[in-house]
Design a protein around this motif. Structure first.
Motif, PDB file in Angstrom:
ATOM      1  N   ARG A  51       0.871  -1.187   0.000  1.00  0.00           N
ATOM      2  CA  ARG A  51       0.000   0.000   0.000  1.00  0.00           C
ATOM      3  C   ARG A  51       0.898   1.224   0.000  1.00  0.00           C
ATOM      4  O   ARG A  51       1.535   1.538   1.009  1.00  0.00           O
ATOM      5  CB  ARG A  51      -0.906  -0.025   1.230  1.00  0.00           C
ATOM      6  CG  ARG A  51      -1.912   1.104   1.337  1.00  0.00           C
ATOM      7  CD  ARG A  51      -2.863   0.833   2.485  1.00  0.00           C
ATOM      8  NE  ARG A  51      -3.687  -0.331   2.175  1.00  0.00           N
ATOM      9  CZ  ARG A  51      -5.023  -0.317   2.087  1.00  0.00           C
ATOM     10  NH1 ARG A  51      -5.671   0.806   2.286  1.00  0.00           N
ATOM     11  NH2 ARG A  51      -5.687  -1.415   1.802  1.00  0.00           N
ATOM     12  N   GLY A  52       0.986   1.891  -1.145  1.00  0.00           N
ATOM     13  CA  GLY A  52       1.889   3.022  -1.296  1.00  0.00           C
ATOM     14  C   GLY A  52       3.248   2.590  -1.802  1.00  0.00           C
ATOM     15  O   GLY A  52       3.718   1.488  -1.516  1.00  0.00           O
ATOM     16  N   LEU A  53       3.897   3.479  -2.553  1.00  0.00           N
ATOM     17  CA  LEU A  53       5.229   3.185  -3.080  1.00  0.00           C
ATOM     18  C   LEU A  53       6.289   3.382  -2.007  1.00  0.00           C
ATOM     19  O   LEU A  53       6.177   4.290  -1.173  1.00  0.00           O
ATOM     20  CB  LEU A  53       5.553   4.108  -4.261  1.00  0.00           C
ATOM     21  CG  LEU A  53       4.957   3.773  -5.615  1.00  0.00           C
ATOM     22  CD1 LEU A  53       5.357   4.848  -6.625  1.00  0.00           C
ATOM     23  CD2 LEU A  53       5.409   2.400  -6.105  1.00  0.00           C
ATOM     24  N   PRO A  54       7.348   2.570  -2.037  1.00  0.00           N
ATOM     25  CA  PRO A  54       8.462   2.821  -1.125  1.00  0.00           C
ATOM     26  C   PRO A  54       9.271   4.035  -1.584  1.00  0.00           C
ATOM     27  O   PRO A  54       9.142   4.481  -2.720  1.00  0.00           O
ATOM     28  CB  PRO A  54       9.291   1.531  -1.230  1.00  0.00           C
ATOM     29  CG  PRO A  54       8.990   1.000  -2.594  1.00  0.00           C
ATOM     30  CD  PRO A  54       7.565   1.372  -2.879  1.00  0.00           C
ATOM     31  N   GLY A  55      10.080   4.558  -0.674  1.00  0.00           N
ATOM     32  CA  GLY A  55      11.001   5.632  -1.063  1.00  0.00           C
ATOM     33  C   GLY A  55      10.716   6.987  -0.472  1.00  0.00           C
ATOM     34  O   GLY A  55      11.572   7.872  -0.531  1.00  0.00           O
ATOM     35  N   GLN A  64      -0.212  10.797  -0.147  1.00  0.00           N
ATOM     36  CA  GLN A  64      -1.195  10.707  -1.224  1.00  0.00           C
ATOM     37  C   GLN A  64      -1.464   9.246  -1.591  1.00  0.00           C
ATOM     38  O   GLN A  64      -0.540   8.449  -1.747  1.00  0.00           O
ATOM     39  CB  GLN A  64      -0.719  11.493  -2.443  1.00  0.00           C
ATOM     40  CG  GLN A  64      -0.575  12.978  -2.175  1.00  0.00           C
ATOM     41  CD  GLN A  64      -0.458  13.809  -3.430  1.00  0.00           C
ATOM     42  OE1 GLN A  64      -0.921  13.405  -4.505  1.00  0.00           O
ATOM     43  NE2 GLN A  64       0.139  14.978  -3.323  1.00  0.00           N
ATOM     44  N   SER A  65      -2.748   8.908  -1.730  1.00  0.00           N
ATOM     45  CA  SER A  65      -3.174   7.534  -2.011  1.00  0.00           C
ATOM     46  C   SER A  65      -3.121   7.273  -3.513  1.00  0.00           C
ATOM     47  O   SER A  65      -4.084   7.555  -4.241  1.00  0.00           O
ATOM     48  CB  SER A  65      -4.593   7.310  -1.481  1.00  0.00           C
ATOM     49  OG  SER A  65      -4.652   7.586  -0.104  1.00  0.00           O
ATOM     50  N   ARG A  66      -1.999   6.713  -3.971  1.00  0.00           N
ATOM     51  CA  ARG A  66      -1.795   6.582  -5.410  1.00  0.00           C
ATOM     52  C   ARG A  66      -1.311   5.193  -5.853  1.00  0.00           C
ATOM     53  O   ARG A  66      -1.201   4.961  -7.050  1.00  0.00           O
ATOM     54  CB  ARG A  66      -0.770   7.622  -5.888  1.00  0.00           C
ATOM     55  CG  ARG A  66      -1.266   9.062  -5.797  1.00  0.00           C
ATOM     56  CD  ARG A  66      -0.276  10.037  -6.383  1.00  0.00           C
ATOM     57  NE  ARG A  66      -0.775  11.390  -6.399  1.00  0.00           N
ATOM     58  CZ  ARG A  66      -1.546  11.914  -7.360  1.00  0.00           C
ATOM     59  NH1 ARG A  66      -1.914  11.158  -8.386  1.00  0.00           N
ATOM     60  NH2 ARG A  66      -1.949  13.166  -7.305  1.00  0.00           N
ATOM     61  N   TYR A  67      -1.019   4.282  -4.939  1.00  0.00           N
ATOM     62  CA  TYR A  67      -0.515   2.976  -5.353  1.00  0.00           C
ATOM     63  C   TYR A  67      -1.041   1.893  -4.424  1.00  0.00           C
ATOM     64  O   TYR A  67      -1.016   2.040  -3.203  1.00  0.00           O
ATOM     65  CB  TYR A  67       1.014   2.963  -5.354  1.00  0.00           C
ATOM     66  CG  TYR A  67       1.589   1.683  -5.929  1.00  0.00           C
ATOM     67  CD1 TYR A  67       1.717   1.515  -7.305  1.00  0.00           C
ATOM     68  CD2 TYR A  67       1.985   0.641  -5.097  1.00  0.00           C
ATOM     69  CE1 TYR A  67       2.227   0.334  -7.850  1.00  0.00           C
ATOM     70  CE2 TYR A  67       2.507  -0.542  -5.632  1.00  0.00           C
ATOM     71  CZ  TYR A  67       2.626  -0.681  -7.003  1.00  0.00           C
ATOM     72  OH  TYR A  67       3.124  -1.846  -7.531  1.00  0.00           O
ATOM     73  N   ASP A 105      10.045   8.412 -10.452  1.00  0.00           N
ATOM     74  CA  ASP A 105      11.321   7.770 -10.142  1.00  0.00           C
ATOM     75  C   ASP A 105      11.134   6.661  -9.113  1.00  0.00           C
ATOM     76  O   ASP A 105      11.758   5.585  -9.221  1.00  0.00           O
ATOM     77  CB  ASP A 105      12.316   8.801  -9.616  1.00  0.00           C
ATOM     78  CG  ASP A 105      12.830   9.735 -10.704  1.00  0.00           C
ATOM     79  OD1 ASP A 105      12.779   9.353 -11.882  1.00  0.00           O
ATOM     80  OD2 ASP A 105      13.277  10.853 -10.358  1.00  0.00           O
ATOM     81  N   ARG A 106      10.295   6.884  -8.120  1.00  0.00           N
ATOM     82  CA  ARG A 106      10.021   5.843  -7.129  1.00  0.00           C
ATOM     83  C   ARG A 106       9.305   4.658  -7.771  1.00  0.00           C
ATOM     84  O   ARG A 106       9.577   3.494  -7.420  1.00  0.00           O
ATOM     85  CB  ARG A 106       9.184   6.418  -5.996  1.00  0.00           C
ATOM     86  CG  ARG A 106       9.962   7.409  -5.117  1.00  0.00           C
ATOM     87  CD  ARG A 106       9.019   8.252  -4.272  1.00  0.00           C
ATOM     88  NE  ARG A 106       8.119   7.436  -3.479  1.00  0.00           N
ATOM     89  CZ  ARG A 106       6.928   7.851  -3.038  1.00  0.00           C
ATOM     90  NH1 ARG A 106       6.492   9.071  -3.339  1.00  0.00           N
ATOM     91  NH2 ARG A 106       6.174   7.054  -2.313  1.00  0.00           N
ATOM     92  N   LEU A 107       8.396   4.930  -8.699  1.00  0.00           N
ATOM     93  CA  LEU A 107       7.716   3.842  -9.406  1.00  0.00           C
ATOM     94  C   LEU A 107       8.706   3.010 -10.209  1.00  0.00           C
ATOM     95  O   LEU A 107       8.661   1.778 -10.193  1.00  0.00           O
ATOM     96  CB  LEU A 107       6.638   4.411 -10.343  1.00  0.00           C
ATOM     97  CG  LEU A 107       5.946   3.385 -11.244  1.00  0.00           C
ATOM     98  CD1 LEU A 107       5.146   2.387 -10.415  1.00  0.00           C
ATOM     99  CD2 LEU A 107       5.053   4.079 -12.268  1.00  0.00           C
ATOM    100  N   ILE A 108       9.613   3.675 -10.914  1.00  0.00           N
ATOM    101  CA  ILE A 108      10.614   2.970 -11.719  1.00  0.00           C
ATOM    102  C   ILE A 108      11.472   2.063 -10.839  1.00  0.00           C
ATOM    103  O   ILE A 108      11.751   0.905 -11.188  1.00  0.00           O
ATOM    104  CB  ILE A 108      11.473   3.974 -12.497  1.00  0.00           C
ATOM    105  CG1 ILE A 108      10.628   4.677 -13.572  1.00  0.00           C
ATOM    106  CG2 ILE A 108      12.679   3.288 -13.138  1.00  0.00           C
ATOM    107  CD1 ILE A 108      11.320   5.849 -14.243  1.00  0.00           C
ATOM    108  N   ALA A 109      11.878   2.570  -9.690  1.00  0.00           N
ATOM    109  CA  ALA A 109      12.703   1.776  -8.780  1.00  0.00           C
ATOM    110  C   ALA A 109      11.947   0.547  -8.287  1.00  0.00           C
ATOM    111  O   ALA A 109      12.496  -0.566  -8.239  1.00  0.00           O
ATOM    112  CB  ALA A 109      13.166   2.629  -7.609  1.00  0.00           C
ATOM    113  N   HIS A 110      10.689   0.724  -7.914  1.00  0.00           N
ATOM    114  CA  HIS A 110       9.902  -0.418  -7.419  1.00  0.00           C
ATOM    115  C   HIS A 110       9.564  -1.382  -8.549  1.00  0.00           C
ATOM    116  O   HIS A 110       9.586  -2.611  -8.360  1.00  0.00           O
ATOM    117  CB  HIS A 110       8.627   0.083  -6.749  1.00  0.00           C
ATOM    118  CG  HIS A 110       7.767  -1.012  -6.218  1.00  0.00           C
ATOM    119  ND1 HIS A 110       8.199  -1.893  -5.250  1.00  0.00           N
ATOM    120  CD2 HIS A 110       6.495  -1.395  -6.531  1.00  0.00           C
ATOM    121  CE1 HIS A 110       7.239  -2.762  -4.974  1.00  0.00           C
ATOM    122  NE2 HIS A 110       6.197  -2.477  -5.737  1.00  0.00           N
ATOM    123  N   ALA A 111       9.274  -0.850  -9.730  1.00  0.00           N
ATOM    124  CA  ALA A 111       8.919  -1.704 -10.869  1.00  0.00           C
ATOM    125  C   ALA A 111      10.048  -2.647 -11.239  1.00  0.00           C
ATOM    126  O   ALA A 111       9.806  -3.771 -11.708  1.00  0.00           O
ATOM    127  CB  ALA A 111       8.536  -0.834 -12.064  1.00  0.00           C
TER     128      ALA A 111
END
Length: 297
Positions: free
Chosen positions: A82-86, A92-95, A129-135
């Motif tokens: 629940r939520g991106l790391p980083g 903000q509720s986005r992931y 950038d956080r999404l790219i890292a987690h992806a």
């Protein structure tokens, strides 16, 4: 094995658009649905109505804006993140991420970034950038995975009716497009573009200047599948008819089909677990002001 349908849909207010959502679910019967822009707190999520329609759900709401959810037909998603790391300070509720029907599903609502330049655009790029890292951790994890949602990025000029009208918009800025390209470079497949290389495949038409009536659209809702899932991909498309309904969102549901396993593939009747109970948290009572008057003795 069966054919599963996974869709992403920016609902633009789940309480307001609930009749449209239920009509689409009944007609299209997707097995997995990623919703964005709920614009509702957790306690206002229509869990009872969706269960009556045959869908279990996870949701991560937020008042007035944002909010994401994952629905599963005949099942309940198993939450993994629940939520991106980083950024521990990001509220903000986005992931939202969950295992559904044998697939790891990341549902995302990438920041819009307007106006740009400015802090909102900076936040968009930092979130990307956080999404790219987690992806990167999901792409080659050895399990089928999909990143589905409203990316708020028009990847190329082919994905918009007229780029000249949007040159200053955050959706078309080279920094955002470059990050989308970096994401694909990890090994993700843009399913809609892979299945329809010669068609624009718009997913969004705003409410102004008769953009829907003129088919003046943009492609900003994307389904990216990792190398484990890509060979099982069968088709992809956009349910454009939903955009034409009364009181509808300015987005249309975008979907893929692939071979996989549904909850009832073993032939047994699946009984959906009980719905979670959401108890609203009452705001704290204001402290009573201390009297400035002295007691007379």
């Amino acid at each position: 094995m069966s054919v599963l349908k996974l869709a992403t849909y920016n609902i633009n207010g789940i309480r307001t658009r609930l009749p449209v959502l239920l009509e689409w679910l009944a007609e299209a019967t997707p097995d997995i649905v990623c919703l964005q822009e709920l614009k509702a707190v957790d306690a206002d999520f229509p869990v009872a109505e969706l269960r009556a329609a045959g869908y279990g759900a996870l949701w991560h709401g937020q008042r007035s804006w944002n909010g994401v959810a994952i629905l599963a037909r005949g099942s309940v998603p198993l939450e993994s993140r629940r939520g991106l790391p980083g950024d521990p300070d990001d509220t903000q509720s986005r992931y939202l991420e969950a295992a559904v029907h044998g697939v790891l599903v990341g549902c995302l609502y990438l920041p819009n970034g307007n106006p740009q330049p400015g802090p909102k655009f900076d936040y968009k790029l930092a979130w990307f950038d956080r999404l790219i890292a987690h992806a990167a951790t999901l792409c080659n994890a050895g399990i089928p995975a999909v990143l589905a949602g409203d990316y708020n990025v028009v990847p190329t000029d082919f994905d918009i009716y007229n780029p000249k009208s949007w040159l200053k918009d955050a959706l078309l800025q080279p920094e955002a497009r470059a990050r989308y390209t970096r994401l694909l470079g990890q090994g993700w497949t843009d399913a809609l573009r892979a299945r329809h290389p010669d068609q624009p495949m718009f997913t969004f038409w705003d409410y102004f200047r008769q953009h829907w009536q003129r088919d003046a659209g943009l492609r900003i809702d994307h389904l990216l599948v990792n190398p484990e899932l890509a060979p099982r991909l069968l088709d992809a498309g956009v349910d454009r008819w939903v955009r034409g309904l009364e009181g509808t969102s300015d987005h249309a549901p975008t979907w893929i089909t692939f071979t996989g396993y549904a909850a009832t593939d073993d032939g047994d009747d699946y009984e959906m677990p009980p719905a979670p109970v959401i108890t609203p948290i009452a705001p704290p009572k204001p402290a009573k002001a201390k009297s400035s008057k002295r007691k007379v003795r």
